[in-house]
Write an enzyme that holds these catalytic residues in place. Structure first.
Site, PDB file in Angstrom:
ATOM      1  N   HIS A  43      54.810  72.866  57.896  1.00 60.42           N
ATOM      2  CA  HIS A  43      54.645  72.034  59.322  1.00 60.42           C
ATOM      3  C   HIS A  43      54.129  70.658  58.677  1.00 60.42           C
ATOM      4  O   HIS A  43      54.309  70.011  59.742  1.00 60.42           O
ATOM      5  CB  HIS A  43      53.400  72.870  59.434  1.00 60.42           C
ATOM      6  CG  HIS A  43      53.032  73.799  60.729  1.00 60.42           C
ATOM      7  ND1 HIS A  43      53.689  75.127  59.873  1.00 60.42           N
ATOM      8  CD2 HIS A  43      53.415  74.508  61.890  1.00 60.42           C
ATOM      9  CE1 HIS A  43      53.565  75.987  60.664  1.00 60.42           C
ATOM     10  NE2 HIS A  43      53.981  75.673  62.267  1.00 60.42           N
ATOM     11  N   GLU A  49      60.267  75.309  64.950  1.00 61.78           N
ATOM     12  CA  GLU A  49      60.631  76.891  64.539  1.00 61.78           C
ATOM     13  C   GLU A  49      62.171  76.970  65.585  1.00 61.78           C
ATOM     14  O   GLU A  49      62.677  76.573  66.468  1.00 61.78           O
ATOM     15  CB  GLU A  49      59.662  77.418  65.885  1.00 61.78           C
ATOM     16  CG  GLU A  49      58.306  77.133  64.769  1.00 61.78           C
ATOM     17  CD  GLU A  49      56.773  77.446  66.000  1.00 61.78           C
ATOM     18  OE1 GLU A  49      56.303  77.436  65.669  1.00 61.78           O
ATOM     19  OE2 GLU A  49      57.339  77.394  67.402  1.00 61.78           O
ATOM     20  N   HIS A  87      53.002  83.282  64.297  1.00 64.55           N
ATOM     21  CA  HIS A  87      55.108  83.760  63.723  1.00 64.55           C
ATOM     22  C   HIS A  87      54.955  85.131  62.977  1.00 64.55           C
ATOM     23  O   HIS A  87      53.739  85.610  62.830  1.00 64.55           O
ATOM     24  CB  HIS A  87      54.602  82.726  62.954  1.00 64.55           C
ATOM     25  CG  HIS A  87      53.932  81.535  62.560  1.00 64.55           C
ATOM     26  ND1 HIS A  87      53.325  80.714  62.280  1.00 64.55           N
ATOM     27  CD2 HIS A  87      55.516  80.416  63.170  1.00 64.55           C
ATOM     28  CE1 HIS A  87      52.872  79.656  62.721  1.00 64.55           C
ATOM     29  NE2 HIS A  87      54.198  79.536  62.964  1.00 64.55           N
ATOM     30  N   GLU A 126      44.777  87.526  69.067  1.00 68.67           N
ATOM     31  CA  GLU A 126      43.228  86.841  69.158  1.00 68.67           C
ATOM     32  C   GLU A 126      43.105  86.806  70.739  1.00 68.67           C
ATOM     33  O   GLU A 126      41.930  86.054  71.275  1.00 68.67           O
ATOM     34  CB  GLU A 126      45.227  85.597  69.999  1.00 68.67           C
ATOM     35  CG  GLU A 126      45.804  84.978  68.646  1.00 68.67           C
ATOM     36  CD  GLU A 126      46.489  83.887  69.490  1.00 68.67           C
ATOM     37  OE1 GLU A 126      46.586  83.443  70.176  1.00 68.67           O
ATOM     38  OE2 GLU A 126      47.105  83.059  67.863  1.00 68.67           O
ATOM     39  N   CYS A 128      50.792  82.689  70.669  1.00 71.60           N
ATOM     40  CA  CYS A 128      51.739  82.314  70.415  1.00 71.60           C
ATOM     41  C   CYS A 128      51.275  82.667  68.588  1.00 71.60           C
ATOM     42  O   CYS A 128      50.429  81.967  68.192  1.00 71.60           O
ATOM     43  CB  CYS A 128      52.803  81.021  70.494  1.00 71.60           C
ATOM     44  SG  CYS A 128      51.532  79.311  70.898  1.00 71.60           S
ATOM     45  N   TRP A 157      55.902  73.144  73.220  1.00 72.50           N
ATOM     46  CA  TRP A 157      56.386  74.095  73.602  1.00 72.50           C
ATOM     47  C   TRP A 157      56.577  74.946  74.488  1.00 72.50           C
ATOM     48  O   TRP A 157      57.269  75.080  75.857  1.00 72.50           O
ATOM     49  CB  TRP A 157      56.554  74.688  72.550  1.00 72.50           C
ATOM     50  CG  TRP A 157      55.143  75.433  72.010  1.00 72.50           C
ATOM     51  CD1 TRP A 157      54.730  76.098  73.038  1.00 72.50           C
ATOM     52  CD2 TRP A 157      54.147  75.348  71.406  1.00 72.50           C
ATOM     53  NE1 TRP A 157      53.267  76.639  72.129  1.00 72.50           N
ATOM     54  CE2 TRP A 157      53.152  75.264  70.595  1.00 72.50           C
ATOM     55  CE3 TRP A 157      54.264  73.707  70.390  1.00 72.50           C
ATOM     56  CZ2 TRP A 157      52.048  75.646  70.238  1.00 72.50           C
ATOM     57  CZ3 TRP A 157      52.841  73.411  69.632  1.00 72.50           C
ATOM     58  CH2 TRP A 157      51.680  74.848  69.544  1.00 72.50           C
ATOM     59  N   GLU A 163      55.964  70.775  64.638  1.00 71.12           N
ATOM     60  CA  GLU A 163      57.205  72.233  64.233  1.00 71.12           C
ATOM     61  C   GLU A 163      58.057  72.110  64.823  1.00 71.12           C
ATOM     62  O   GLU A 163      58.675  71.672  65.031  1.00 71.12           O
ATOM     63  CB  GLU A 163      56.263  73.117  65.837  1.00 71.12           C
ATOM     64  CG  GLU A 163      54.147  73.517  66.480  1.00 71.12           C
ATOM     65  CD  GLU A 163      54.162  74.577  65.171  1.00 71.12           C
ATOM     66  OE1 GLU A 163      55.060  74.956  64.696  1.00 71.12           O
ATOM     67  OE2 GLU A 163      53.164  75.022  65.455  1.00 71.12           O
ATOM     68  N   TYR A 192      63.168  74.174  68.762  1.00 75.43           N
ATOM     69  CA  TYR A 192      63.238  72.837  69.218  1.00 75.43           C
ATOM     70  C   TYR A 192      62.226  72.234  67.203  1.00 75.43           C
ATOM     71  O   TYR A 192      61.819  72.930  66.472  1.00 75.43           O
ATOM     72  CB  TYR A 192      61.918  73.119  70.375  1.00 75.43           C
ATOM     73  CG  TYR A 192      61.023  73.984  70.305  1.00 75.43           C
ATOM     74  CD1 TYR A 192      59.602  72.739  69.287  1.00 75.43           C
ATOM     75  CD2 TYR A 192      60.690  74.942  68.815  1.00 75.43           C
ATOM     76  CE1 TYR A 192      58.450  73.208  68.661  1.00 75.43           C
ATOM     77  CE2 TYR A 192      59.118  75.484  69.148  1.00 75.43           C
ATOM     78  CZ  TYR A 192      58.159  74.546  69.049  1.00 75.43           C
ATOM     79  OH  TYR A 192      56.725  74.970  68.993  1.00 75.43           O
ATOM     80  N   HIS A 238      61.401  77.706  60.849  1.00 77.24           N
ATOM     81  CA  HIS A 238      60.933  78.596  60.976  1.00 77.24           C
ATOM     82  C   HIS A 238      61.416  79.741  61.881  1.00 77.24           C
ATOM     83  O   HIS A 238      60.543  79.247  63.179  1.00 77.24           O
ATOM     84  CB  HIS A 238      59.115  78.915  59.939  1.00 77.24           C
ATOM     85  CG  HIS A 238      58.682  78.688  61.121  1.00 77.24           C
ATOM     86  ND1 HIS A 238      58.583  77.192  60.408  1.00 77.24           N
ATOM     87  CD2 HIS A 238      57.701  78.926  61.322  1.00 77.24           C
ATOM     88  CE1 HIS A 238      57.397  76.392  61.812  1.00 77.24           C
ATOM     89  NE2 HIS A 238      56.937  78.157  62.024  1.00 77.24           N
TER      90      HIS A 238
END
Length: 197
Positions: free
Chosen positions: A33, A122, A77, A95, A75, A169, A120, A110, A40
């Site tokens: 980042h 991604e 990874h 979460e 959100c 995003w 970001e 994006y 990624h």
């Protein structure tokens, strides 16, 4: 002492990919980042109720990028060796302490810069699910500062009237959901919501 565990780590390896989602390598989250960011693999989840409300979360103030901004339900990874399917359900439990049936809708690339703090960049897969209302969730305070169920029309207004309070995003994903995928979301059946505690 909190029952919630820390679930994000600066040194966890992210999966670097090309524009076709082919793995090109691995890099720590913090390094991926920095600057303009390294492309990624990532995912975003939107949880809806049968009453056309969507769960929004306010990101923890400890996040290095977009702290205290409002965003989609969840959100993160995928981890090394983990499928998208495994990753999205793991993260819902980590979460929100819930799980739900999820449907993959689309993938997009994006890049978004957060001042001089990083970016970001991604290739993000977007998933949706529908859950019965009312829903009891238990947010992880290391990831989430606040949360709310919001009618879709109010989300439209939030994005239009306060774009500086929402993640980039989330805005891109929400606009595409509203413009291209309303029928798919309407057709979802509310089921699969369980406590992961």
């Amino acid at each position: 002492m909190s029952k919630h565990k820390t679930v994000s780590f600066d040194n966890e390896p992210l999966i670097l990919v090309d524009g076709e989602d082919n793995v090109t390598g691995y890099e720590t989250k913090v390094n991926a980042h920095l600057g303009d960011g390294l492309l990624h693999r990532a995912f975003s989840i939107f949880l809806f109720t049968e009453n056309d409300e969507v769960l929004l979360q306010q990101r923890s103030g400890k996040k290095p990028l977009w702290p205290l901004y409002w965003s989609n339900s969840c959100c993160s990874h995928p981890r090394r060796g983990e499928t998208y399917e495994q990753a999205v359900h793991r993260r819902l439990r980590e979460e929100l302490a819930v799980d739900a049936d999820l449907k993959f809708l689309y993938r997009f690339q994006y890049q978004a810069l957060f001042g001089d703090s990083g970016a970001e960049r991604e290739l993000c897969s977007v998933f949706v699910g529908k859950v019965p209302a009312p829903v009891r969730i238990d947010v992880n305070p290391s990831e989430i500062a606040a949360w709310r169920w919001m009618p879709s029309a109010d989300v439209d207004r939030l994005i239009a009237e306060a774009p500086d309070r929402v993640t980039p995003w989330f805005v891109m994903e929400w606009q595409r959901l509203r413009n291209e995928f309303r029928a798919e979301i309407d057709a979802l059946r509310p089921r699969g919501m369980i406590s992961a505690a």
